[in-house]
Design an enzyme around this catalytic site. Structure first.
Site, PDB file in Angstrom:
ATOM      1  N   HIS A 189     -12.508  -1.317  -0.523  1.00 49.36           N
ATOM      2  CA  HIS A 189     -11.393  -1.827  -1.336  1.00 49.36           C
ATOM      3  C   HIS A 189     -11.895  -2.859  -2.356  1.00 49.36           C
ATOM      4  CE1 HIS A 189      -7.654  -4.582  -1.621  1.00 49.36           C
ATOM      5  NE2 HIS A 189      -7.521  -3.580  -2.477  1.00 49.36           N
TER       6      HIS A 189
HETATM    7 CA    CA Z   1     -12.632   1.441  -3.946  1.00 51.41          CA
END
Ligand code: CA
Ligand code: V1S
Ligand code: ZN
Length: 397
Positions: A189
């Site tokens: 992320h």
């Molecule tokens: Ca990513």
């Protein structure tokens, strides 16, 4: 040399400094800056450098770094060494009096190694230079494979990232561009970039990643995390997350990527795009758990390029160096429009050739052998696309 020529009608710039490649995080550490040397070997063996403006990047200045980072954090990064760490910062040692957890994020993930500040300021300088090439209209696509270090926070190193070159580059772009779209295909992320622009509607962040709150770093980025929604926050709905499970393959990823990115571009109408191409989303990555091939990963670059919007391309993760090099070399060829002209047999005749022995001297080894079963059924992917379209309806362009 394969007849590589400059792209017609647009300019691509390449920003790098070979000094970056010489730094070592430590033997056991998965981040290997020499993967950039391997990438460059392939790029040059194909003759791709002749089709780009190549710039030897310079170190970012302290003034540039503090545009995002806190001054005391930059002071620390610029003065700490493996030798003075224990003397100058004794409270860093677990168990020491006053120890209060990792200091500025330093630890096993983000060690203090020789030349750390040079390494950081060089990769950041390259992204800033690349962004400026775009804003001055000297390039249409600018590439910095040493950048893309998306976890770094204002005053904290995280996940192998110390300086957030992406945030610094976007801040440059925002001087001239009303809206910047950030797309992140690293398997992790893009939390640092998301957090930095959490409160503005001038940057739309979009990360595709493996998501498992408990077991997969950094544990953030669920589908419904779209920016603080209190009514006076302009950044509400301007963080988009595509959380995935293990084993996603080329066909699923490509379908999902285009079904999400297409509507984002149509709705948000960015005037510049930053694409983080972390190669740990490839199959056979030492840390990742997806099953993408070089072609599947590269198809994201082709798709984004097809919109003909000023584009900054950066690297990121990628822990099986030979495949990182294959992917980023292939993606360089996409940027210059030469991907169809390359002979997939690697034209390497230097000692670097032996690094590619495992899969053979090809640019496209099959990486889909399922170390991870695909746990992303079509129904799951469709529900993501529906949810993202729903989020985009809140956006007023
Ligand atoms: Ca990513
Ligand atoms: N996954 C993973 C992983 N492996 C390591 C690691 C392994 C050996 C070492 F000598 C040092 C570190 N750290 C992690 C992750 C961080 C992943 C960062 C990805 C960065 C990026 O690709 O997105 C962008 C460049 N860290 C953790 O999982 C944290 C721990 C929770 C477990 C590992 N130990 C070492 C620290 C704490
Ligand atoms: Zn990663």
């Amino acid at each position: 040399r394969n007849g590589i020529s400059r792209p017609k009608g647009y300019t691509v710039s390449w920003h790098a400094n070979p000094e970056v490649e010489k730094h070592h995080f430590g033997m056991a550490h998965p981040m290997k800056p020499w993967r950039l040397t391997l990438t460059k070997e392939i790029v040059m063996a194909y003759g791709m450098h002749t089709a780009m403006d190549t710039h030897l990047s310079r170190a970012a200045t302290v003034e540039e770094l503090v545009e995002f980072h806190k001054e005391d954090y930059i002071d620390f990064l610029s003065s700490v060494t493996p030798q003075n760490l224990a003397t100058n910062y004794p409270w860093l040692k677990p168990g020491a009096v006053g120890y209060s957890g990792p200091f500025f994020g330093v630890g096993e993930d983000c060690p203090i190694f020789d030349g750390l500040f040079e390494y950081c300021s060089l990769y950041a300088g390259a992204s800033i230079d690349a962004a400026r090439k775009l804003t001055s209209h000297q390039s249409d696509i600018a590439i910095n494979w040493s950048g893309g270090l998306h976890h770094a926070k204002k005053a904290e190193a995280s996940g192998f990232c110390y300086i957030n070159d992406i945030v610094l580059a976007i801040l440059q772009l925002l001087r001239h561009h009303p809206r910047v779209l950030y797309i992140d295909i690293d398997v992790h992320h893009g939390d640092g970039v998301e957090q930095a622009f959490w409160s503005t509607d001038r940057v739309l962040t979009l990360s595709f990643h493996k998501y498992d709150k408990e077991t997969f770093f950094p544990g953030t980025g669920p589908l419904d995390d779209t920016g603080p929604t209190h009514p006076d926050n302009p950044g509400a709905h301007h963080s988009l997350n595509v959380p995935l499970n293990d084993g996603i393959d080329d066909v699923s990823y490509q379908w999902l990527f285009e079904s999400v990115v297409g509507p984002c571009i149509d709705t948000y109408r960015p005037t510049a795009i930053v694409l983080q191409c972390g190669a740990d989303s490839l199959g056979h990555d030492r840390l990742g758990c997806f099953n993408l091939n070089i072609q599947g990963h590269g198809s994201c670059v082709s798709y984004v390029k097809s919109f003909k919007i000023p584009l900054l391309v950066v690297g990121g993760g990628g822990y099986t160096p030979r495949n990182v090099a294959r992917a980023w070399a292939h993606e360089t060829s996409i940027c210059i429009g030469a991907d169809k002209d390359l002979d997939p047999t690697l034209p390497l005749h230097t000692p670097f050739r032996h690094h590619f022995a495992e899969e053979g001297p090809t640019l496209f080894p099959p990486l889909h052998a399922t170390r991870f079963e695909n746990k992303n059924p079509r129904t799951y992917l469709e529900s993501i696309v529906t949810a993202i379209r729903e989020q985009l309806r809140y956006m007023h362009g």
